[in-house]
Design a protein around this motif. Structure first.
Motif, PDB file in Angstrom:
ATOM      1  N   ARG A  40      27.947 -94.645  -7.475  1.00 30.32           N
ATOM      2  CA  ARG A  40      27.226 -95.917  -7.443  1.00 30.32           C
ATOM      3  C   ARG A  40      27.963 -96.927  -8.309  1.00 30.32           C
ATOM      4  O   ARG A  40      28.278 -96.639  -9.470  1.00 30.32           O
ATOM      5  N   THR A  41      28.222 -98.090  -7.774  1.00 31.51           N
ATOM      6  CA  THR A  41      28.812 -99.167  -8.549  1.00 31.51           C
ATOM      7  C   THR A  41      27.719 -99.882  -9.338  1.00 31.51           C
ATOM      8  O   THR A  41      26.617-100.081  -8.832  1.00 31.51           O
ATOM      9  N   GLY A  42      28.026-100.264 -10.565  1.00 37.29           N
ATOM     10  CA  GLY A  42      27.033-100.920 -11.412  1.00 37.29           C
ATOM     11  C   GLY A  42      26.172 -99.905 -12.136  1.00 37.29           C
ATOM     12  O   GLY A  42      26.606 -98.787 -12.431  1.00 37.29           O
ATOM     13  N   ALA A  43      24.935-100.291 -12.428  1.00 42.06           N
ATOM     14  CA  ALA A  43      24.055 -99.435 -13.233  1.00 42.06           C
ATOM     15  C   ALA A  43      23.661 -98.176 -12.480  1.00 42.06           C
ATOM     16  O   ALA A  43      23.067 -98.241 -11.408  1.00 42.06           O
ATOM     17  N   ILE A  44      24.005 -97.021 -13.054  1.00 41.70           N
ATOM     18  CA  ILE A  44      23.580 -95.741 -12.478  1.00 41.70           C
ATOM     19  C   ILE A  44      22.549 -95.068 -13.372  1.00 41.70           C
ATOM     20  O   ILE A  44      21.835 -94.166 -12.962  1.00 41.70           O
ATOM     21  N   THR A  45      22.473 -95.492 -14.643  1.00 39.13           N
ATOM     22  CA  THR A  45      21.404 -95.061 -15.547  1.00 39.13           C
ATOM     23  C   THR A  45      20.801 -96.298 -16.196  1.00 39.13           C
ATOM     24  O   THR A  45      21.245 -97.423 -15.947  1.00 39.13           O
ATOM     25  N   SER A  46      19.809 -96.091 -17.036  1.00 37.39           N
ATOM     26  CA  SER A  46      19.133 -97.205 -17.702  1.00 37.39           C
ATOM     27  C   SER A  46      19.343 -97.157 -19.209  1.00 37.39           C
ATOM     28  O   SER A  46      19.621 -96.098 -19.778  1.00 37.39           O
ATOM     29  N   ALA A  47      19.194 -98.319 -19.828  1.00 37.96           N
ATOM     30  CA  ALA A  47      19.095 -98.357 -21.282  1.00 37.96           C
ATOM     31  C   ALA A  47      17.796 -97.663 -21.683  1.00 37.96           C
ATOM     32  O   ALA A  47      16.794 -97.750 -20.971  1.00 37.96           O
ATOM     33  N   ALA A  64      35.495 -92.314  -5.677  1.00 39.46           N
ATOM     34  CA  ALA A  64      35.017 -92.035  -4.327  1.00 39.46           C
ATOM     35  C   ALA A  64      36.174 -91.627  -3.409  1.00 39.46           C
ATOM     36  O   ALA A  64      36.043 -90.702  -2.599  1.00 39.46           O
ATOM     37  N   ALA A  65      37.308 -92.301  -3.551  1.00 39.66           N
ATOM     38  CA  ALA A  65      38.485 -91.947  -2.737  1.00 39.66           C
ATOM     39  C   ALA A  65      38.969 -90.549  -3.069  1.00 39.66           C
ATOM     40  O   ALA A  65      39.364 -89.783  -2.184  1.00 39.66           O
ATOM     41  N   ALA A  66      38.920 -90.195  -4.362  1.00 40.42           N
ATOM     42  CA  ALA A  66      39.326 -88.854  -4.779  1.00 40.42           C
ATOM     43  C   ALA A  66      38.406 -87.793  -4.182  1.00 40.42           C
ATOM     44  O   ALA A  66      38.856 -86.740  -3.733  1.00 40.42           O
ATOM     45  N   GLY A  67      37.093 -88.080  -4.193  1.00 40.60           N
ATOM     46  CA  GLY A  67      36.147 -87.133  -3.606  1.00 40.60           C
ATOM     47  C   GLY A  67      36.344 -86.971  -2.116  1.00 40.60           C
ATOM     48  O   GLY A  67      36.270 -85.859  -1.577  1.00 40.60           O
ATOM     49  N   THR A  68      36.621 -88.071  -1.434  1.00 38.04           N
ATOM     50  CA  THR A  68      36.843 -88.019   0.007  1.00 38.04           C
ATOM     51  C   THR A  68      38.105 -87.240   0.335  1.00 38.04           C
ATOM     52  O   THR A  68      38.180 -86.540   1.356  1.00 38.04           O
ATOM     53  N   ARG A  69      39.105 -87.331  -0.545  1.00 41.46           N
ATOM     54  CA  ARG A  69      40.339 -86.573  -0.331  1.00 41.46           C
ATOM     55  C   ARG A  69      40.053 -85.070  -0.383  1.00 41.46           C
ATOM     56  O   ARG A  69      40.627 -84.291   0.379  1.00 41.46           O
ATOM     57  N   VAL A  70      39.156 -84.656  -1.269  1.00 44.81           N
ATOM     58  CA  VAL A  70      38.797 -83.245  -1.390  1.00 44.81           C
ATOM     59  C   VAL A  70      37.963 -82.798  -0.198  1.00 44.81           C
ATOM     60  O   VAL A  70      38.183 -81.743   0.395  1.00 44.81           O
ATOM     61  N   ASP A  71      36.960 -83.628   0.160  1.00 46.00           N
ATOM     62  CA  ASP A  71      36.065 -83.299   1.277  1.00 46.00           C
ATOM     63  C   ASP A  71      35.557 -84.618   1.859  1.00 46.00           C
ATOM     64  O   ASP A  71      34.811 -85.341   1.191  1.00 46.00           O
ATOM     65  N   PRO A  72      35.923 -84.952   3.080  1.00 44.93           N
ATOM     66  CA  PRO A  72      35.519 -86.231   3.675  1.00 44.93           C
ATOM     67  C   PRO A  72      34.011 -86.431   3.736  1.00 44.93           C
ATOM     68  O   PRO A  72      33.543 -87.573   3.834  1.00 44.93           O
ATOM     69  N   GLN A  73      33.235 -85.344   3.668  1.00 50.35           N
ATOM     70  CA  GLN A  73      31.783 -85.444   3.771  1.00 50.35           C
ATOM     71  C   GLN A  73      31.087 -85.395   2.403  1.00 50.35           C
ATOM     72  O   GLN A  73      29.858 -85.434   2.350  1.00 50.35           O
ATOM     73  N   VAL A  99      31.137 -87.439  -0.450  1.00 49.58           N
ATOM     74  CA  VAL A  99      30.707 -88.603  -1.226  1.00 49.58           C
ATOM     75  C   VAL A  99      29.493 -89.268  -0.586  1.00 49.58           C
ATOM     76  O   VAL A  99      29.500 -89.612   0.598  1.00 49.58           O
ATOM     77  N   VAL A 100      28.441 -89.446  -1.393  1.00 54.29           N
ATOM     78  CA  VAL A 100      27.216 -90.107  -0.944  1.00 54.29           C
ATOM     79  C   VAL A 100      26.818 -91.158  -1.970  1.00 54.29           C
ATOM     80  O   VAL A 100      27.317 -91.169  -3.093  1.00 54.29           O
ATOM     81  N   MET A 102      30.718 -92.771 -13.980  1.00 57.03           N
ATOM     82  CA  MET A 102      30.033 -91.475 -13.997  1.00 57.03           C
ATOM     83  C   MET A 102      29.501 -91.202 -12.600  1.00 57.03           C
ATOM     84  O   MET A 102      28.915 -92.083 -11.961  1.00 57.03           O
ATOM     85  N   ALA A 103      29.704 -89.980 -12.129  1.00 53.14           N
ATOM     86  CA  ALA A 103      29.227 -89.586 -10.806  1.00 53.14           C
ATOM     87  C   ALA A 103      28.199 -88.468 -10.935  1.00 53.14           C
ATOM     88  O   ALA A 103      28.154 -87.750 -11.942  1.00 53.14           O
ATOM     89  N   ARG A 104      27.366 -88.347  -9.934  1.00 49.54           N
ATOM     90  CA  ARG A 104      26.387 -87.260  -9.864  1.00 49.54           C
ATOM     91  C   ARG A 104      27.010 -86.074  -9.111  1.00 49.54           C
ATOM     92  O   ARG A 104      27.575 -86.249  -8.016  1.00 49.54           O
ATOM     93  N   LEU A 105      26.879 -84.886  -9.688  1.00 48.82           N
ATOM     94  CA  LEU A 105      27.442 -83.673  -9.103  1.00 48.82           C
ATOM     95  C   LEU A 105      26.316 -82.811  -8.566  1.00 48.82           C
ATOM     96  O   LEU A 105      25.521 -82.266  -9.330  1.00 48.82           O
ATOM     97  N   GLY A 106      26.235 -82.701  -7.225  1.00 47.24           N
ATOM     98  CA  GLY A 106      25.176 -81.905  -6.630  1.00 47.24           C
ATOM     99  C   GLY A 106      25.230 -80.458  -7.078  1.00 47.24           C
ATOM    100  O   GLY A 106      26.302 -79.850  -7.112  1.00 47.24           O
ATOM    101  N   CYS A 107      24.062 -79.900  -7.437  1.00 44.55           N
ATOM    102  CA  CYS A 107      24.041 -78.502  -7.899  1.00 44.55           C
ATOM    103  C   CYS A 107      22.876 -77.711  -7.309  1.00 44.55           C
ATOM    104  O   CYS A 107      22.586 -76.610  -7.757  1.00 44.55           O
TER     105      CYS A 107
END
Length: 388
Positions: free
Chosen positions: A175-182, A309-318, A320-321, A343-348
């Motif tokens: 996500r570009t911009g705020a992904i968490t809050s103050a 996002a480009a790095a994630g797509t290089r690993v797996d085209p599907q 990045v969300v 910072m990115a969210r890592l699905g677990c």
């Protein structure tokens, strides 16, 4: 062989070893500022791969790879645990009573550690710094100390991941911009002369004042702040009284103030103080307001987010969300006050059963997420090595 392929090969060959690191860290959690054994373990693994970590004062460490001169990209992992009791029943469950890795920091640490080891024998065109940060789970966060110790010196961009149990393993949320809050903490102490409940007109009713405060202040604030900023005030604790027929002399309300807008975060305190005065004035009670500033929102840089996002797509085209904006706080934001990054969210989530939440004793993490995270960061290093 590209860096992306090299990191993939490392994880294929060393997967069991890497999973073992995660399980060791998970079984031996340490609270913020007390991560001595964790720091020692990370340092030992790095040295076993021929790397030379630099220890921070107290706890935490960092390690550099690649060229000595020029700018670097950095990756940050948090290493502390939470004061919670684990209830997962895993074979490698926490051995420390009342302490657990219930926020996924063991995964973050393992991803960063595996990345460092995977790159230990690679000739890099760009410098890389891996930061293992202590004390993220504190109100201001350990990031400010790490920055003061020079961890961002020469860094051009910084990245991090955070596990997301609502997201299926294999997915990376950006996500570009705020992904968490103050996240700030408010404590409002209310005072009066006390009295008998049969004669409230002869006293100032502290309990009534607290009730007015916690019901009116959030609503009034919502009419003074742009709702698009994601600003929300929620009280989670009220303390007052000692008998049902006695009006107490004091009481306190405590809550959190959150916003996704950096300008609002920097300017909202006078508004809070003004509205508190207005709410309590008719009650005749006096008050003391303590506004403890926490962390600013994590504001992901547009260019850095696009590269991740480009790095994630290089690993797996599907993979990045789009990630939703969170009202949670994260001290990674302090790094982004100094340099651009993401910072990115890592699905677990495994895709089966309940989606357990963060900061809960029953949090379960699909360990396949570790490989996803390492490959993501490896691909990102590749992106920067190819960038002019």
């Amino acid at each position: 062989m590209s860096i992306t392929d090299h990191v993939r090969a490392f994880m294929h060959t060393h997967r069991d070893e890497v999973i073992g690191w995660r399980r060791h860290i998970h079984a031996h959690p340490e609270l913020s500022g007390q991560e001595f054994r964790t720091t020692e373990f990370i340092a030992e693994v790095l040295r076993s791969y021929g790397l030379e970590p630099v220890l921070f004062p107290g706890t935490g460490l960092m390690v550099d790879l690649g060229p000595d001169g020029g700018e670097r990209i950095a990756f940050r992992a948090d290493i502390d645990a939470l004061p919670l009791t684990e209830t997962t029943g895993l074979e490698f469950t926490s051995t420390e009573p009342g302490v657990a890795h219930a926020c996924g920091h063991d995964v973050h640490t393992t991803v960063a550690l595996a990345l460092a080891c995977a790159l230990s024998d690679v000739e890099l065109a760009v410098g890389v710094r891996i930061i293992f940060q202590p004390a993220e789970e504190t109100i201001v966060g350990g990031a400010t100390d790490v920055i003061s110790w020079g961890a961002l010196k020469g860094v051009r961009a910084i990245f991090a991941i955070h596990v997301e149990p609502k997201l299926r393993v294999g997915r990376v949320g950006v996500r570009t911009g705020a992904i968490t809050s103050a996240t700030d903490i408010l404590e409002i102490s209310v005072h009066g002369p006390g009295g008998h409940t049969s004669r409230p007109h002869l006293s100032s009713d502290v309990v009534y004042a607290l009730g007015s405060l916690v019901t009116q202040l959030p609503g009034l604030l919502s009419r003074r702040v742009d709702p698009r900023t994601g600003t929300v005030l929620v009280f989670g604790q009220i303390e007052s009284g000692y008998a049902p027929n006695a009006i107490p002399e004091s009481g306190v309300a405590r809550g959190t103030l959150r916003t996704a807008d950096i300008t609002t975060w920097r300017t909202i305190e006078p508004v809070i103080r003004e509205l508190t005065e207005h709410v309590l004035a008719p009650t005749g009670c006096s008050h003391t307001l303590t506004h403890t500033r926490g962390v600013p929102p994590v504001l992901n840089d547009e260019v850095a987010t696009a590269m991740l996002a480009a790095a994630g797509t290089r690993v797996d085209p599907q993979s990045v969300v789009q990630a939703p904006q969170s009202s949670g706080g994260e001290d990674f934001s302090w790094y982004l006050e100094q340099v651009p990054g993401c910072m990115a969210r890592l699905g677990c989530w495994s895709g089966e059963g309940d989606r357990h939440d963060l900061h809960q004793g029953d949090l379960l993490v699909d360990e396949r997420a570790i490989t996803v995270g390492v490959n993501l960061f490896g691909s990102l290093v590749d992106e920067y090595c190819q960038k002019p």
